[in-house]
Design a protein around this motif. Structure first.
Motif, PDB file in Angstrom:
ATOM      1  N   GLY A 155       0.825  -1.195   0.000  1.00 37.74           N
ATOM      2  CA  GLY A 155       0.000   0.000   0.000  1.00 37.74           C
ATOM      3  C   GLY A 155       0.859   1.244   0.000  1.00 37.74           C
ATOM      4  O   GLY A 155       2.076   1.182   0.165  1.00 37.74           O
ATOM      5  N   ILE A 156       0.208   2.377  -0.188  1.00 39.93           N
ATOM      6  CA  ILE A 156       0.912   3.651  -0.162  1.00 39.93           C
ATOM      7  C   ILE A 156       0.126   4.660   0.655  1.00 39.93           C
ATOM      8  O   ILE A 156      -1.089   4.557   0.824  1.00 39.93           O
ATOM      9  CB  ILE A 156       1.148   4.222  -1.583  1.00 39.93           C
ATOM     10  CG1 ILE A 156      -0.173   4.384  -2.335  1.00 39.93           C
ATOM     11  CG2 ILE A 156       2.134   3.381  -2.351  1.00 39.93           C
ATOM     12  CD1 ILE A 156      -0.014   5.085  -3.683  1.00 39.93           C
ATOM     13  N   ARG A 157       0.856   5.648   1.148  1.00 32.16           N
ATOM     14  CA  ARG A 157       0.244   6.767   1.859  1.00 32.16           C
ATOM     15  C   ARG A 157       0.417   8.007   0.993  1.00 32.16           C
ATOM     16  O   ARG A 157       1.541   8.336   0.583  1.00 32.16           O
ATOM     17  CB  ARG A 157       0.920   6.953   3.216  1.00 32.16           C
ATOM     18  CG  ARG A 157       0.200   7.955   4.096  1.00 32.16           C
ATOM     19  CD  ARG A 157       0.711   7.866   5.503  1.00 32.16           C
ATOM     20  NE  ARG A 157       0.144   8.923   6.330  1.00 32.16           N
ATOM     21  CZ  ARG A 157       0.516   9.171   7.567  1.00 32.16           C
ATOM     22  NH1 ARG A 157       1.463   8.436   8.128  1.00 32.16           N
ATOM     23  NH2 ARG A 157      -0.047  10.143   8.247  1.00 32.16           N
ATOM     24  N   ILE A 158      -0.698   8.689   0.717  1.00 34.80           N
ATOM     25  CA  ILE A 158      -0.644   9.785  -0.251  1.00 34.80           C
ATOM     26  C   ILE A 158      -1.794  10.761  -0.012  1.00 34.80           C
ATOM     27  O   ILE A 158      -2.825  10.401   0.568  1.00 34.80           O
ATOM     28  CB  ILE A 158      -0.704   9.213  -1.695  1.00 34.80           C
ATOM     29  CG1 ILE A 158      -0.132  10.194  -2.700  1.00 34.80           C
ATOM     30  CG2 ILE A 158      -2.107   8.753  -2.059  1.00 34.80           C
ATOM     31  CD1 ILE A 158       0.304   9.549  -3.985  1.00 34.80           C
ATOM     32  N   GLY A 159      -1.608  12.002  -0.439  1.00 33.76           N
ATOM     33  CA  GLY A 159      -2.678  12.987  -0.438  1.00 33.76           C
ATOM     34  C   GLY A 159      -3.171  13.219  -1.857  1.00 33.76           C
ATOM     35  O   GLY A 159      -2.416  13.025  -2.812  1.00 33.76           O
ATOM     36  N   ILE A 160      -4.428  13.629  -2.003  1.00 31.38           N
ATOM     37  CA  ILE A 160      -4.998  13.880  -3.328  1.00 31.38           C
ATOM     38  C   ILE A 160      -5.790  15.178  -3.299  1.00 31.38           C
ATOM     39  O   ILE A 160      -6.608  15.393  -2.400  1.00 31.38           O
ATOM     40  CB  ILE A 160      -5.910  12.714  -3.772  1.00 31.38           C
ATOM     41  CG1 ILE A 160      -5.063  11.478  -4.090  1.00 31.38           C
ATOM     42  CG2 ILE A 160      -6.762  13.106  -4.983  1.00 31.38           C
ATOM     43  CD1 ILE A 160      -5.877  10.250  -4.468  1.00 31.38           C
TER      44      ILE A 160
END
Length: 340
Positions: A214-219
């Motif tokens: 998985g990844i941690r990200i903002g959108i």
């Protein structure tokens, strides 16, 4: 949001309790939790460090405020014995019939660790985390007494009461940006969570030796690129004080993800590239952002899905409306992957 058939699990993130106003924190938390559930998220990340509220008390509020949303509880070995973690999990399951996820954290902020007199080196912290999580999982998987002896933890004929129903066994996530983190996730059959590089830098699919990634990200996405960038720059303006704080944190941190993102920030300065590190560089967020039109950002998310990422932990949402915009991105990304 994509249906479970797409195999995606999307988690939002709680507001930082250290920044909440006294008397308003519960209401804000309830609103974010309900909005996350309405958006179709699997769960919501609950932070832990020396400045945050107790994550188990926060998780209980989330459970009581929603019908299905699963708290993703950050767990740091320095704060609690593994038996206490297992007891919390089975107690919430017994009282509410709700599953939780565990976000296993090997360390934390340097000053937090020093204040706790935790001087354990980086890679050894992951060895400790592996033992810690093994004890928790062993207690949750059986009604029989558990014995375990490792370098960091030892228990003898330890029994968990009440026992946990098998369908409520927690999912486990481990920070996997370093080789030590990846190895721990591999041995635990946990989801390895990374702070991702730009999608174009992934040439092959994810390693088959890992259970899931998985990844941690903002959108930040809108119908048009210009609108999205206007929102992004207004929300995260460049801030000299924040830049200096980031630089100081970089000097004292032994975190692999912190170093990797900082190096990416020094090499990638293309104008209006969807992959955006300004919030990270200005100490306003701890992950990269994707910024642009719905279709443009959906293309980037679809690339991450194509190389094997199925779990997405999103940065703290600015509002319920922002979750709606993000939902459009994931719907279009999932549709692209199905079409392909």
């Amino acid at each position: 949001m994509p249906s479970p058939d797409h195999g995606l699990k999307i988690f939002s993130s709680c507001p930082l309790s250290a920044q909440a106003q006294v008397g308003t924190g519960i209401r804000q938390l309830q609103e974010i939790a309900r909005s996350s559930e309405d958006a179709g998220h699997e769960g919501i990340l609950v932070f832990t460090d020396n400045s945050q509220l107790d994550p188990w008390l926060v998780s209980q509020i989330i459970i009581e405020s929603t019908e299905h949303l699963c708290p993703l509880v950050a767990i740091q070995p320095a704060y609690m014995h593994p038996y206490s973690v297992a007891k919390m999990i089975t107690s919430l399951a017994h009282l509410y019939g709700r599953r939780v996820y565990l976000n296993m954290v090997s360390g934390g902020f340097k000053n937090d660790l020093l204040a706790l007199n935790d001087l354990t080196p980086h890679d050894e912290r992951y060895e400790r985390l592996l033992e810690y999580t093994t004890v928790i999982q062993s207690l949750l998987r059986t009604a029989d007494p558990v014995s375990f002896e490792g370098r960091h933890y030892k228990v003898t004929n330890l029994k968990l009461t009440p026992p946990l129903r098998a369908e409520l066994m927690p999912g486990v996530l481990v920070s996997g940006s370093s080789e030590a983190g990846m190895n721990a996730a591999r041995q635990l059959k946990a989801t390895a969570v990374e702070y991702p590089k730009p999608p174009a830098e992934y040439a092959t699919t994810a390693s088959a030796s890992l259970e899931s990634r998985g990844i941690r990200i903002g959108i930040i996405a809108r119908s048009e690129d210009a609108h999205a960038w206007s929102v992004a720059r207004a929300r995260y303006p460049e801030d000299r004080k924040g830049q200096l704080t980031h630089q100081l944190a970089m000097k004292v941190s032994d975190s692999a993800w912190h170093r990797q993102l900082s190096e990416l920030g020094n090499t990638d300065e293309r104008e209006q590239n969807p992959y955006w590190l300004v919030p990270f560089q200005n100490y306003k967020a701890v992950c990269p952002f994707l910024v642009g039109s719905y279709d443009g950002v959906a293309d980037e998310v679809a690339r991450y899905i194509d190389v094997g990422y199925r779990t997405f932990i999103l940065d703290v949402p600015a509002s319920a409306e922002e979750m709606h915009h993000t939902g459009i991105v994931f719907e279009r990304a999932a549709a692209r992957c199905l079409a392909a």
